[in-house]
Each structure stands twice: as C-alpha cells, then as structure tokens.
Design a protein around this motif. Sequence first.
Motif, PDB file in Angstrom:
ATOM      1  N   LEU A   1       0.851  -1.187   0.000  1.00 51.46           N
ATOM      2  CA  LEU A   1       0.000   0.000   0.000  1.00 51.46           C
ATOM      3  C   LEU A   1       0.890   1.241   0.000  1.00 51.46           C
TER       4      LEU A   1
ATOM      5  N   GLN B   1      -2.317   2.661  12.142  1.00 53.59           N
ATOM      6  CA  GLN B   1      -3.109   1.738  11.334  1.00 53.59           C
ATOM      7  C   GLN B   1      -4.529   2.251  11.151  1.00 53.59           C
TER       8      GLN B   1
ATOM      9  N   GLN C   1      -7.600  -7.607   2.071  1.00 58.47           N
ATOM     10  CA  GLN C   1      -6.814  -6.399   2.358  1.00 58.47           C
ATOM     11  C   GLN C   1      -7.655  -5.135   2.209  1.00 58.47           C
TER      12      GLN C   1
ATOM     13  N   LYS D   1      -0.010  -4.297   5.326  1.00 57.21           N
ATOM     14  CA  LYS D   1      -0.719  -4.070   4.074  1.00 57.21           C
ATOM     15  C   LYS D   1       0.139  -4.517   2.882  1.00 57.21           C
TER      16      LYS D   1
END
Length: 311
Positions: free
Chosen positions: A184, A202, A224, A275
């Motif tokens: 990500l 997060q 995800q 991620k």
Amino acid sequence: MKKDLRVSLGQVGDYEIRLLKVFEAVVESGGFSAAESELSIGRSTISTHIANLEERLDLKLCRRGRGGFSLTEEGVEVYELMKGLFSAIEGFRAGVNALHVRLTGELRIIVSDAICMDPQSRLPDAIARFSDAAPEVNVLLDVKALNDIERMVLNDEADIGLIPFHRQLSGLNYSSLYADHFHLYCSRTHPLYDAEPSDDLQDKVLASKVVHAGIHTSPEVGSQLADMNKAAISYFYEARLAMILSGAYVGFMPDAYVESQVATGELKPLIPEIKHYSLEIAAITRTHGRANRPRDLFLQMLNQLTQTDLN
C-alpha cells in the motif's frame, strides 16, 4: 515363463524392422498366403522371414498348419509391442519433419496492465528470442482489461493471455509464470507520508481514501481492502498511480512497477508489514483448438525465461 526380450534380441536395426513389417502384414492379412499380394513376395520367402524373426527373438510367434494360421501368446504380445514401436517411429519422423516447416502466420498476445514492462515477466526477452526463431510470424501485442483477455482467448480472438491468476475458467489452460508483490503506497504530498509509527497509525491508514481496481482479483486482495475506505476506482495501474501521486488517495501497487518512484521518494509504503499481498501471473491459452506452433514455441520460451529466474 516369458523370455527376457532385452537379452534375446539386443539392438533393433533395419533388418529387424523389415522382419517385423513382414510379421505385421502376415498378422493383419490373416496368414502367409493372404500376405503374398500385400508384400509382393512368395509364401516361401515370407515363411523364411518369419522363421528368421522367430530366431532373432528366440520366440515362437505363430502356428500354421491344417488348423489354419494363429498367433501364439508370445506372438500376440510381440504384435502389440511392435505396433507401439512403429507408432513411436512415426511420431519421431513427423516431429522431425515438422521442424523443417517454416513458422508463419500471426501470434496474438494480449496482456493485463503493467505486465509488458514488469521485469519479472521477461516479455521483451521472450519476444526477442521468438523473433529470431520465427522471423516470418507477425506478432500482435496489446493490453486489455482482465475480463476482456479471458473472453478473447476463449473466443479464439487471442492466442495467449497474460493475467493475474484469480480464477480457473473451464476451457482455459493456466501456466504459472511468477508472482507480483504489492504494498500500500502513498505519495510525498499525502498527510501520512511523514507519519511516525504509532498506536493509531493503522487506524489512520484504514480511514484514508483508497483507490482500487474495482474488480475481484483474489480473496487475499479482497481481505486487504475489506476494512479500508474504498473511495475511488481506477482499473489500470498508470491511472491508479496518478491518483496516488495526487496525494488525495493511497493505493496498492506492484512493487516492481513503482520502484523508481520509491527510489526518488515520491512514494513510500504504508504499514508494509500489514498491508501487502501477492498475485500469481499466469499465461492462459484455450484448452481445445487447432494446433498452433507459434503459440507453443512462444510459451515454451516464456516459461524457460521466467522459471530460470525463479531458480
């Protein structure tokens, strides 16, 4: 007890092949007399050939007499083995002859977004090798959306498709090539670019607007994205990268695709230990269809290149 043919026979040369051809004609004609016209030789000569074959094999192959012609148990087995031998010889001959046939026509390759320039795909190297091996084949290379590639290969509008493996459709063969790894990313102008690791980082990442492909590619990708703020859709990587570089969105990108932007600091991964995911890249072809030597040759070269890298 059956004899060991490997010990009795030794090597099989032209002489043995000629004797086996006589034996084949006798069996399929139903006897010595009936085989005369097939072989254009007399019955006594045929009898001599069969006797010589039996001597070479050290086996009794057939019975002939008042009861007519019949094969022994060993004769039946030798006949079956002989048919396999002749089939293998013919396959070898056809294969060698095919090597002398020039490759012509067209090879249609349709790939998913970013695969063309993914260094792991080795696509430029495969095209270079194929061009040298088949200079008279015209190559068509294009980029399409995932569902379009599957449809085109199934409908014989494309010979080969290169896609992220996300499902197995009836009518398609799949050959795994390599895996793309995703993280990500956010751009330098995104509010979280300079964020320090913290207990609530997060939560801030999950609350950030994320741009995504808008299609289901794999359960891992779905997992995800499930807890994220899906605020924008952009299927192609080039457009998605522009959205991320705007600073308004974060998004998953293949690591190899954004390597240069990461090196210059334009992009950075966010909570990379959490991620991330991988996607297998596969070559797809039709399960059924006409023979296609250019397609098969290109796939062989592509597999050799990508598998060499894996090893």
